[in-house]
Scaffold this active site. Structure first.
Site, mmCIF file in Angstrom:
data_model
loop_
_atom_site.group_PDB
_atom_site.id
_atom_site.type_symbol
_atom_site.label_atom_id
_atom_site.label_comp_id
_atom_site.label_asym_id
_atom_site.label_seq_id
_atom_site.Cartn_x
_atom_site.Cartn_y
_atom_site.Cartn_z
ATOM 1 N N HIS A 274 25.878 35.643 36.949
ATOM 2 C CA HIS A 274 27.157 36.190 36.479
ATOM 3 C C HIS A 274 28.332 35.758 37.362
ATOM 4 C CE1 HIS A 274 26.228 40.107 38.956
ATOM 5 N NE2 HIS A 274 26.238 39.041 39.697
ATOM 6 N N ASN A 275 29.453 35.534 36.686
ATOM 7 C CA ASN A 275 30.724 35.189 37.322
ATOM 8 C C ASN A 275 30.715 33.836 38.031
ATOM 9 O OD1 ASN A 275 30.655 38.462 37.491
ATOM 10 N ND2 ASN A 275 32.725 37.690 37.090
#
Length: 351
Positions: free
Chosen positions: A240-241
């Site tokens: 994620h991210n």
């Protein structure tokens, strides 16, 4: 389809050496050549195959010097590997593209479907999804609610695109890949872990190719971004991210921990791993099984080993590493000798 050496040379800007009317209708490796096939020679290790190949046409580099006569027609080009890549692309483009929606597909009436789209049997298109012109979605693929897919994309069987994610144009995703699953976010408490909802999305820009069984997780907030032209191999994990810069390529089994930012035009070898919350500069070369645990220093840096280091340092360390058992024994011997010397000195009468 059948093409002559002259026609092929015109397509790729090459120069024919031999029979310009020689025809081919298929591709073959130079060591497995057969009549009617075109092959290429770019690796010097296979030069000997040029003199025995049965292929009708062979692409070779301009600077190749022949040691013996060849029976095949040669097409000389600046770079044979690039030339065959262009021919293979043309070959793929000539294949007929599937169109139409299979009767066994499930397409939401709230979805928007472009022109010349193919949706295979048992594929699912969710509410509010948008599919661009010329995109092909193969059987058992799931496109979630609100997903946006651009033009001329290709999603192979059993791909899953979670809700809200966005794909640009000319994106290829191979079988079994998952785009937009929850990022690995949990907060420890006294009884276990509380799940942190992952409310962001994944954005994949134009001309990206993602290999089979690769996973790109949605962000906790905001976006996980795969920029234009990125090529990801099979079995890669992008957490994620994360953000992967333009035209970066990664081999199989690479793993990016959360919030890693990889620059543009980087090359990453197989099984390399990245710690979270670090930045990798543009044009960094990262060797296979490399462990990158901190920010890199600048463009063009080469890293190998774990933890990642300069190749010269790595090879020096490796040279020492193989002598460690011997050095360990020598150290123990020296330690024993020092202890014996100290005991002997302690027993010696003082004057």
């Amino acid at each position: 389809m059948e093409f002559t050496a002259k026609q092929i040379a015109e397509m790729i800007g090459g120069r024919v050496e031999g029979n310009a009317d020689a025809t081919v209708n298929t591709f073959a490796k130079i060591e497995e050549g057969k009549e009617g096939a075109i092959s290429f020679l770019s690796n010097p290790k296979y030069t000997h195959c040029l003199y025995d190949t049965q292929s009708s046409i062979v692409l070779v580099n301009d600077n190749l010097e022949l040691e013996h006569p060849v029976s095949a027609t040669l097409i000389r080009v600046p770079n044979a590997y690039e030339a065959v890549a262009r021919l293979l692309q043309l070959y793929e483009q000539m294949k007929p593209r599937k169109t139409g929606i299979d009767a066994l597909a499930s397409v939401s009436p709230k979805a928007t479907i472009g022109k010349d789209v193919y949706i295979g049997a048992f594929a699912v298109i969710g509410d509010g999804a948008s599919i661009g012109d010329g995109t092909q979605i193969y059987p058992h693929t799931v496109v979630g609610d609100g997903v946006s897919i651009g033009q001329r994309c290709l999603l192979y069987p059993n791909v899953t695109i979670y809700q809200g994610c966005r794909l640009g144009n000319n994106v290829t995703i191979h079988a079994g890949s998952v785009i937009g699953a929850d990022g690995f976010g949990f907060a420890p408490n006294t009884e276990g872990y509380d799940k942190i909802p992952q409310i962001g999305i994944v954005v994949i820009e134009d001309d990206v190719e993602i290999g089979a069984n690769t996973c790109v997780d949605r962000s906790t907030m905001g976006q996980t971004v795969i920029h234009r032209g990125v090529k990801l191999d099979n079995l890669i994990q992008v957490a994620h991210n994360c953000e992967v810069g333009e035209n970066t390529v990664m081999s199989a089994q690479v793993g990016l921990a959360g919030s890693t930012k990889v620059g543009a035009w980087c090359m990453v070898g197989g099984q390399a791993g990245f710690a979270g919350h670090i930045k990798v500069a543009d044009r960094t070369f990262i060797g296979a099984q490399c462990g990158v645990i901190s920010n890199t220093k600048g463009q063009g840096q080469q890293l190998i080993g774990s933890p990642a280091m300069d190749p010269k340092t790595f090879f020096k360390s490796s040279a020492v590493m193989k002598h460690l058992p011997e050095m360990y024994r020598e150290l123990n011997d020296l330690k024993k000798q020092v202890e014996e010397l100290q005991a002997s000195l302690a027993q010696t009468p003082k004057p």
